[in-house]
Design an enzyme around this catalytic site. Structure first.
Site, PDB file in Angstrom:
ATOM      1  N   VAL A   1       0.832  -1.195   0.000  1.00 37.99           N
ATOM      2  CA  VAL A   1       0.000   0.000   0.000  1.00 37.99           C
ATOM      3  C   VAL A   1       0.866   1.245   0.000  1.00 37.99           C
ATOM      4  O   VAL A   1       0.529   2.259  -0.613  1.00 37.99           O
ATOM      5  CB  VAL A   1      -0.947  -0.006   1.218  1.00 37.99           C
ATOM      6  CG1 VAL A   1      -1.704   1.309   1.304  1.00 37.99           C
ATOM      7  CG2 VAL A   1      -1.920  -1.163   1.105  1.00 37.99           C
ATOM      8  N   TYR A  53      -9.620  -1.144   3.195  1.00 32.87           N
ATOM      9  CA  TYR A  53      -8.378  -1.897   3.049  1.00 32.87           C
ATOM     10  C   TYR A  53      -8.123  -1.992   1.545  1.00 32.87           C
ATOM     11  O   TYR A  53      -8.643  -2.871   0.865  1.00 32.87           O
ATOM     12  CB  TYR A  53      -8.490  -3.292   3.678  1.00 32.87           C
ATOM     13  CG  TYR A  53      -8.773  -3.247   5.170  1.00 32.87           C
ATOM     14  CD1 TYR A  53      -7.737  -3.444   6.085  1.00 32.87           C
ATOM     15  CD2 TYR A  53     -10.056  -2.994   5.660  1.00 32.87           C
ATOM     16  CE1 TYR A  53      -7.984  -3.407   7.455  1.00 32.87           C
ATOM     17  CE2 TYR A  53     -10.313  -2.949   7.011  1.00 32.87           C
ATOM     18  CZ  TYR A  53      -9.277  -3.153   7.910  1.00 32.87           C
ATOM     19  OH  TYR A  53      -9.513  -3.099   9.267  1.00 32.87           O
ATOM     20  N   THR A  54      -7.323  -1.043   1.054  1.00 27.96           N
ATOM     21  CA  THR A  54      -7.212  -0.889  -0.406  1.00 27.96           C
ATOM     22  C   THR A  54      -6.579  -2.103  -1.096  1.00 27.96           C
ATOM     23  O   THR A  54      -6.841  -2.357  -2.270  1.00 27.96           O
ATOM     24  CB  THR A  54      -6.393   0.359  -0.751  1.00 27.96           C
ATOM     25  OG1 THR A  54      -5.114   0.277  -0.099  1.00 27.96           O
ATOM     26  CG2 THR A  54      -7.114   1.610  -0.307  1.00 27.96           C
ATOM     27  N   CYS A  55      -5.725  -2.847  -0.363  1.00 26.06           N
ATOM     28  CA  CYS A  55      -5.115  -4.018  -1.003  1.00 26.06           C
ATOM     29  C   CYS A  55      -6.174  -5.043  -1.390  1.00 26.06           C
ATOM     30  O   CYS A  55      -5.969  -5.832  -2.326  1.00 26.06           O
ATOM     31  CB  CYS A  55      -4.109  -4.673  -0.055  1.00 26.06           C
ATOM     32  SG  CYS A  55      -2.540  -3.796  -0.003  1.00 26.06           S
ATOM     33  N   TYR A  56      -7.259  -5.050  -0.672  1.00 27.00           N
ATOM     34  CA  TYR A  56      -8.320  -6.042  -0.929  1.00 27.00           C
ATOM     35  C   TYR A  56      -9.597  -5.408  -1.456  1.00 27.00           C
ATOM     36  O   TYR A  56     -10.599  -6.097  -1.636  1.00 27.00           O
ATOM     37  CB  TYR A  56      -8.639  -6.800   0.375  1.00 27.00           C
ATOM     38  CG  TYR A  56      -7.411  -7.343   1.054  1.00 27.00           C
ATOM     39  CD1 TYR A  56      -6.731  -8.446   0.536  1.00 27.00           C
ATOM     40  CD2 TYR A  56      -6.909  -6.727   2.196  1.00 27.00           C
ATOM     41  CE1 TYR A  56      -5.595  -8.930   1.166  1.00 27.00           C
ATOM     42  CE2 TYR A  56      -5.770  -7.209   2.831  1.00 27.00           C
ATOM     43  CZ  TYR A  56      -5.112  -8.313   2.305  1.00 27.00           C
ATOM     44  OH  TYR A  56      -3.979  -8.781   2.911  1.00 27.00           O
TER      45      TYR A  56
END
Length: 1006
Positions: A702, A973-976
């Site tokens: 991130v 949760y930007t990764c997901y």
């Protein structure tokens, strides 16, 4: 029959006495009462031969008398087993053609006159023969040309001068040309194609080949000046040539010494020249003697011009020999119907027929038969029984193993095919398609046709002398389409063989085929493209994928078609997607591995198939996948190279990280970035990237997204001072005044390369011309239109609308102001005025200065930095727009698709009241707020190309203990792409919390 010229009335068996009334007037035209009809007649230097309507042939030899004169002997019957159809004479040799197509030769210096059968044609029926002084030409019924005899001036067309050939030699250079007529003169030869193409070879010292010079030709050469003239007949004298067109027009060229060209002069002509004196009198037939010419008009009047020493003009001595004038026929013969004229050596003949008699057609309207292959195919497919199969099989092989036959098939009717040129193929493709459909539906017939084509393809002339020889490639493209559409055949061997034949053609021939392709309708062009795509798709779907020359030939043909498509008008151009193939990810990985291994100089048998060679078959997603795969290979390689080998062997931990680490302070992000990248060796740019903020040792992807977002927004802003902006401040460009810190532009290039290399899209508000320049594409007015619409429109107006008067009123010159600096675009000519003649030069110079010259130094640094990170060859896979989208992503506006693809966890589901309330709030957001939400959830404000069709998010309940959910903001949760959404009590509270979260730029919590 009428006869005039040297000893013209002597030797023929006649009924009663010859009418010599006109001979007394000095015109010398005799009427011969033969009592039979002469169907063909030819006269050489020492011999005359003719054929009667019953198929009997006769020969008369001319010998020297005791007083030195020439005397013609009496006609002698030539005993032949077959009926004779045509005759042609050389100086001493007579060539006979039978109705069955056999060729017989008679040497008249030997008696008795015994015809000798040419065994070379025992299995090759011949349709025409023609003789020069000491050489012969034959045309077979399947359109092939053969020559034999003396070759002192290249008249055999075999490519070199030699003593000659006693047996017929196949003229391979004409094998693909649909030849329908041949002609021969003293030491020159000609061939005429079905669509009026004229080819000459041999002696040319007087210009008798019509090529514009006086050099001999050893091989058939196209007479370009006769293209589109609709030539229908050729006749040759000793050193001159006459051409008749379908419209009844006559052209002559070569020696004019005796006036035989009919131009009212004795001058030679090196190029075909229209006989003006015959203009308006539609000529239906022509014939050339040694030094004279005859022409028969549609009103049955005979004109003559040229040498008159032996009375061969048949008109008054006082008339000028170089002017076409009517032959003076005997007055007491009524109104004879002249049907045919013959000229040979120094004599002339004209035959007459009553209306009931069958007469020979005129030259202009003669049967240049269009090959009716569609009728033959109907016969083959309907009568395919055991009794007729042997004959059908022979016909199939004779047709489909001959390029000449195929190039003479499916032609446009009503003479339209006579317009064939490098821009027009003359084919009726619909007719061909319907016929081929019948072929492929009959398995037995198709099996033979396919075998014949396989036999033909390796034999095709790779450099045909005329464009008609290229029609076969268009027809085979149509045939392949029919096979793919109307059969279940998955075999690609025929397509590969055809593609191989195409790729062996020289650039000149490919240019012609390309122009023919580009002249087709977009639907036909697409149909042809799909042929090669379908064959490639079959191959690509197999495992393992073949990487042989046949597959490369298919790809190469598809590349040719793509090149052609790029040249057509925008309104007719096929989309790039029309050339894309569905490429399996494993195949792409194999290509990347092979390229990598070869780059490491490792021995591998195969090489990449499409990678770097044929990017046209790759869509943008495939190109990006390949780029990213290669980046991962390179990262591994760079990591291994950076490790200490001893530590690796001893199994100890590494003292130094193998990654490229950036340890940055958020408060001085840009300065820290430039400082640390400047201190890094350029080879280390290709290592895996780690980013740390404010001495926080936590490692998270991130942070890499956040880093690129922040650094590019700061760098490409007016506050950074690095770039200039357009009037609307929406697009940036490089400054023309070189700043002191030019190294920053190198590091800007490095950062752009790192973003692409590490699969991160960035904020890069530059015009498309940036990406054009990276790929070596020349900037254009359209680029100026994008960056500065007002300047771009002005330049376009100069090109399209401004006249000299307008330009003079505006007092425009080559001095401009760009980026606050006055520039003279042509310093060699100060204050050069802009005129209608140089306005394109001015516009090109303006665009070049703005996007090239003025930024040369800084852009060179930018490009150097970019390619220190990114592999130049792989970057070249992209087109400019694709490279832009790979680096900056694409706008996402399909919010309904986002809603459809959203996944819910926990107690949330699509019908949950809080979820329904959320989507109501979302639908009421502005477009900018929705884009802010996209960043909030995914870390991107634009979507990466690879995720365009995979855009989804997950929503779950944000758990809050002992407190009201209304007090909390949504978290992500930007990764997901995960959204933690509290259970709000009202829509208004949810809307307020979400909008506040977006406006506060609460981008990343984890």
């Amino acid at each position: 029959m009428f006869a005039w010229g040297e000893d013209c009335q002597r030797g023929f068996w006649v009924k009663g006495d010859c009418n010599t009334t006109d001979a007394a007037t000095g015109d010398g035209v005799y009427r011969l009462n033969l009592g039979y009809h002469v169907t063909d007649l030819s006269a050489g230097r020492n011999v005359l031969a003719f054929v009667k309507s019953n198929g009997n042939a006769f020969i008369m030899r001319t010998n020297e008398s005791r007083d030195g004169g020439r005397v013609r002997g009496k006609q002698k019957f030539v005993k032949c087993k077959e009926k004779i159809e045509a005759v042609s004479c050389g100086d001493d040799v007579v060539t006979l053609l039978s109705e069955r197509g056999s060729v017989l030769c008679v040497d008249t210096t030997q008696t008795p006159y015994t015809p000798r059968l040419l065994e070379a044609f025992s299995n090759t029926p011949v349709s025409q023969v023609a003789c020069g002084s000491q050489h012969s030409v034959a045309l077979s019924k399947d359109g092939q040309v053969y020559t034999w005899g003396l070759n002192s001036r290249g008249q055999l067309g075999v490519g070199k001068k030699n003593s000659g050939a006693s047996s017929p030699q196949h003229l391979r250079s004409l094998s693909a040309i649909p030849v329908v007529r041949i002609a021969a003169g003293g030491e020159q030869s000609f061939a005429l194609s079905v669509s009026g193409g004229v080819f000459g070879w041999g002696k040319n010292d007087f210009g008798q080949l019509g090529l514009g010079d006086a050099k001999d030709r050893q091989t058939p050469t196209s007479i370009q000046s006769l293209n589109l003239k609709k030539t229908s007949y050729i006749s040759c004298g000793k050193d001159h040539t006459a051409i008749l067109t379908k419209d009844g027009v006559v052209f002559t060229f070569g020696s004019g010494q005796y006036g035989q060209l009919g131009h009212n002069s004795l001058r030679n002509e090196l190029r075909p020249r229209l006989v003006a004196e015959l203009w308006g009198a539609k000529v239906s037939m022509i014939a050339c003697g040694r030094h004279h010419t005859l022409a028969l008009t549609d009103v049955k009047r005979v004109y003559s011009f040229g040498s008159r020493e032996q009375g061969q003009l048949g008109r008054e001595e006082q008339s000028h020999p170089s002017v076409p004038l009517p032959v003076q026929l005997p007055q007491d013969t009524g109104d004879p119907k002249i049907t045919t004229i013959f000229a040979g050596e120094n004599c002339s003949f004209a035959t007459c027929s009553s209306a009931e008699e069958v007469h020979r057609d005129s030259n202009a309207d003669s049967d240049i038969n269009l090959r009716c292959l569609e009728g033959m195919i109907d016969k083959w497919t309907s009568e395919c029984n055991s009794k007729s199969w042997k004959k059908i099989k022979q016909d199939i092989w004779r047709t489909f193993s001959s390029a000449s036959c195929l190039n003479n098939s499916f032609l446009e009717q009503s003479g339209k095919h006579l317009q064939t040129s490098p821009k027009y193929h003359g084919l009726n493709l619909k007719m061909a398609r319907l016929s081929f459909k019948k072929l492929v539906k009959n398995d037995k017939v198709w099996e033979e046709v396919e075998a014949a084509i396989f036999h033909l393809l390796p034999l095709l002339d790779t450099n045909p002398v005329g464009v008609e020889g290229l029609r076969i490639y268009v027809l085979l493209n149509e045939l392949l389409h029919v096979i793919q559409k109307h059969t279940r055949q998955q075999n690609t061997k025929l397509a590969e063989a055809v593609a191989a034949a195409v790729t062996h053609l020289p650039a000149k021939s490919l240019q012609v085929i390309g122009d023919w392709w580009s002249s087709l309708s977009p639907s036909t062009m697409l149909r042809f493209v799909k042929v090669w795509k379908k064959a490639l798709s079959v191959i690509m779907s197999s495992r393992p994928v073949r990487r042989n020359s046949g597959v490369r030939s298919l790809l190469q043909v598809l590349q040719y078609m793509h090149n052609v498509n790029s040249r057509v008008a925008e309104s007719r151009k096929l989309p790039e997607s029309g050339f894309h193939l569905l490429l399996d990810i494993n195949f792409l990985l194999e290509d990347v591995e092979l390229r990598y291994l070869r780059s490491q100089r490792m021995f591998v048998d195969a090489e990449p198939l499409v990678l770097c060679n044929f990017p046209i078959v790759m869509d943008l997603q495939a190109k990006i996948q390949v780029f990213y795969m290669n980046a991962e290979y390179t990262k591994i390689q760079s990591t291994l190279q950076g490790q200490n080998f001893l530590f690796l062997v001893l199994g100890l931990s590494f003292p130094v990280s193998p990654n490229l680490e950036l340890d940055l302070r958020r408060a001085s992000l840009l300065e820290d970035t430039f400082k640390q990248l400047a201190a890094t060796h350029h080879k280390d740019y290709k290592r895996p990237l780690d980013v740390f903020f404010d001495e926080n040792p936590e490692q998270d992807n991130v942070y890499i997204k956040d880093f690129f977002y922040e650094v590019f927004h700061e760098m490409v802003s007016a506050q950074s001072g690095m770039f200039v902006f357009n009037d609307s401040e929406t697009l940036a460009w490089f400054p023309s005044r070189v700043p002191q810190e030019v190294r920053r532009f190198h590091l800007f290039g490095v950062l752009c390369g790192l973003a692409l290399y590490n699969q991160v899209i960035v904020h890069l508000p530059f015009p498309l011309v940036l990406f054009k320049k990276l790929l070596g594409v020349k900037p254009s007015v359209e680029d100026m239109m994008e960056f500065s619409p007002s300047v771009g429109k002005s330049l376009q107006c100069i090109l399209d609308d401004y006249t000299d008067d307008v330009l003079e009123d505006l007092e425009m010159d080559f001095e401009i102001t760009w980026d606050g600096t006055e520039v003279d675009l042509d310093p060699q000519t100060p204050k050069k005025p802009v005129t209608s003649h140089n306005k394109k030069e001015f516009v090109d110079a303006y665009v070049n200065h703005a996007f090239n010259t003025s930024v040369e130094t800084v852009f060179r640094e930018f490009m150097r930095g970019f390619f220190q990170v990114c592999d130049r060859d792989l970057v070249r896979l992209f087109r400019p727009k694709e490279l832009q989208e790979a680096l900056v992503g694409k706008d996402f506006q399909d919010w309904e698709n986002l809603k459809q693809n959203t996944v819910y966890e926990g107690e949330y589901h699509v019908s949950h009241p809080n979820i329904q309330m959320f989507w109501e709030v979302f639908d009421e957001l502005t477009e900018n707020q929705k884009k802010a939400f996209l960043w909030f959830v995914t870390g991107f404000d634009r979507l990466p190309i690879l995720n365009l069709n995979k855009m989804n998010m997950t929503i779950k309940v944000r758990k809050v203990e002992d407190l009201s959910s209304d007090k909390f903001y949504p978290e992500t949760y930007t990764c997901y792409s995960l959204l933690d959404l509290p259970l709000y009590s009202t829509k208004e509270i949810m809307q307020a919390k979400l909008v506040e979260a977006l406006s506060s730029n609460k981008r990343i919590d984890h």
